[in-house]
Design a protein around this motif. Sequence first.
Motif, PDB file in Angstrom:
ATOM      1  N   GLU A  86     -10.677 -54.641  31.646  1.00 35.39           N
ATOM      2  CA  GLU A  86     -12.118 -54.629  31.333  1.00 35.39           C
ATOM      3  C   GLU A  86     -12.629 -53.211  31.090  1.00 35.39           C
ATOM      4  O   GLU A  86     -13.194 -52.912  30.070  1.00 35.39           O
ATOM      5  N   GLY A  87     -12.380 -52.339  32.050  1.00 38.59           N
ATOM      6  CA  GLY A  87     -12.758 -50.933  31.854  1.00 38.59           C
ATOM      7  C   GLY A  87     -11.483 -50.112  31.878  1.00 38.59           C
ATOM      8  O   GLY A  87     -10.438 -50.613  32.271  1.00 38.59           O
ATOM      9  N   GLY A  88     -11.526 -48.879  31.461  1.00 41.47           N
ATOM     10  CA  GLY A  88     -10.346 -48.015  31.533  1.00 41.47           C
ATOM     11  C   GLY A  88      -9.336 -48.297  30.441  1.00 41.47           C
ATOM     12  O   GLY A  88      -9.628 -48.999  29.480  1.00 41.47           O
ATOM     13  N   GLN A  89      -8.139 -47.750  30.651  1.00 45.43           N
ATOM     14  CA  GLN A  89      -7.133 -47.827  29.601  1.00 45.43           C
ATOM     15  C   GLN A  89      -6.077 -48.902  29.899  1.00 45.43           C
ATOM     16  O   GLN A  89      -5.540 -48.924  30.998  1.00 45.43           O
ATOM     17  N   THR A  90      -5.822 -49.737  28.929  1.00 38.54           N
ATOM     18  CA  THR A  90      -4.701 -50.670  29.050  1.00 38.54           C
ATOM     19  C   THR A  90      -3.469 -49.953  28.500  1.00 38.54           C
ATOM     20  O   THR A  90      -3.479 -49.490  27.360  1.00 38.54           O
ATOM     21  N   VAL A  91      -2.449 -49.856  29.352  1.00 35.79           N
ATOM     22  CA  VAL A  91      -1.248 -49.127  28.919  1.00 35.79           C
ATOM     23  C   VAL A  91      -0.126 -50.123  28.614  1.00 35.79           C
ATOM     24  O   VAL A  91       0.258 -50.920  29.460  1.00 35.79           O
ATOM     25  N   VAL A  92       0.360 -50.076  27.383  1.00 34.53           N
ATOM     26  CA  VAL A  92       1.439 -50.969  26.955  1.00 34.53           C
ATOM     27  C   VAL A  92       2.673 -50.116  26.680  1.00 34.53           C
ATOM     28  O   VAL A  92       2.626 -49.182  25.875  1.00 34.53           O
ATOM     29  N   MET A  93       3.749 -50.421  27.372  1.00 35.94           N
ATOM     30  CA  MET A  93       4.986 -49.640  27.214  1.00 35.94           C
ATOM     31  C   MET A  93       5.986 -50.466  26.412  1.00 35.94           C
ATOM     32  O   MET A  93       6.252 -51.627  26.743  1.00 35.94           O
ATOM     33  N   LEU A  94       6.516 -49.885  25.348  1.00 32.59           N
ATOM     34  CA  LEU A  94       7.539 -50.571  24.558  1.00 32.59           C
ATOM     35  C   LEU A  94       8.906 -50.014  24.917  1.00 32.59           C
ATOM     36  O   LEU A  94       9.094 -48.792  24.949  1.00 32.59           O
ATOM     37  N   VAL A  95       9.841 -50.903  25.199  1.00 31.80           N
ATOM     38  CA  VAL A  95      11.197 -50.471  25.534  1.00 31.80           C
ATOM     39  C   VAL A  95      12.200 -51.244  24.680  1.00 31.80           C
ATOM     40  O   VAL A  95      11.879 -52.299  24.135  1.00 31.80           O
ATOM     41  N   ASP A 146       0.391 -51.508  32.240  1.00 29.69           N
ATOM     42  CA  ASP A 146      -0.141 -52.868  32.444  1.00 29.69           C
ATOM     43  C   ASP A 146       0.801 -53.917  31.883  1.00 29.69           C
ATOM     44  O   ASP A 146       0.908 -55.006  32.418  1.00 29.69           O
ATOM     45  N   GLN A 147       1.437 -53.585  30.768  1.00 27.36           N
ATOM     46  CA  GLN A 147       2.365 -54.523  30.149  1.00 27.36           C
ATOM     47  C   GLN A 147       3.591 -53.751  29.666  1.00 27.36           C
ATOM     48  O   GLN A 147       3.457 -52.645  29.132  1.00 27.36           O
ATOM     49  N   ILE A 148       4.758 -54.343  29.860  1.00 24.59           N
ATOM     50  CA  ILE A 148       5.975 -53.767  29.278  1.00 24.59           C
ATOM     51  C   ILE A 148       6.562 -54.814  28.344  1.00 24.59           C
ATOM     52  O   ILE A 148       6.786 -55.963  28.755  1.00 24.59           O
TER      53      ILE A 148
END
Length: 294
Positions: free
Chosen positions: A97-106, A213-215
């Motif tokens: 909702e607030g802040g940064q959503t971090v998505v990591m690709l591996v 948040d998501q990998i």
Amino acid sequence: MFESITNSLEAVLGKFRGKGRLTEGNIKDGLHEVRLALLEADVNYKVVKNFIKQVTERSVGEEVIKSVAPGQQVVKIVHDELIKLMGESDTSIPFKEGGQTVVMLVGLQGSGKTTTAGKLARLMLSKGKKPLLAAADIQRPAAVEQLKTLGRQLDIQVYFEKDLPPTKICSEAIKYAKENGHDVVILDTAGRLHIDNELMLELREIKDTLTPDQIYFVCDAMTGQDAVNSAREFDEQLGFDGVILSKLDGDTRGGAALSIRAVTGKPIKFVGIGEKLDRLEEFHPDRMASRILG
Ligand code: GDP
């Protein structure tokens, strides 16, 4: 896409469709051919075994054999079970909702990670997000330039800091995103030709330090069971939330798409269907099953 598996299943299921009457014997013979077609399509053998067991249990019942169009019923059961194999579609990206959503690709080198980072950024842009791309693949010399080029094409900023280790590049990128109003950060991490300790240590350090948040695990559909095996290893050694299957446009067999969910328990979120940035689609098992069965 899927020409080879489609042709072979069409041939087997065509025989079912044409039959007015079926016995347990011809159902089992037909399903034996389905089994061979799936193995030829490079579907994981345990997955095939279980699949055929399910289809057989449902197909040899009185209800099917005595029905008006038993062949059609068997084809429908194969269709339903293919969808079940790939699980419920799950294409959501849970944004904070607030802040940064971090998505990591591996993923392994050459799997399509950098291209996918660009495609995902484009998708997020279309959802009204303001993504930042972080170039943390310092293993492959051309990756940083490649990501910068994609960023320019999309008019999206790419964060890179020469001489910093990958974890630091990622943490600085997240800091930069906070300061500059980016609500999503996509981390393009390094791969290797094969899974090795050095790679896993590097990825685990990024994961443990930054708790993305998501990998998403990116893999090349054209490599069939190799993609499935590397997915299983990455999941065991690192853990991820979903799969992005690239190069599905060049995959004639479908083995990876049909097995990954059953083997890892993780959903395929998106599929890459071309090199261009707009060639990323949500993955829907029902559409995949219909495509394969024609
Ligand atoms: P990385 O090493 O994992 O970062 O892989 P790249 O993003 O550099 O991709 C490797 C090659 O695969 C490049 O030539 C890409 O253009 C190509 N590629 C990536 N995704 C797709 C796709 O969905 N379809 C096709 N046909 N090619 C793709």
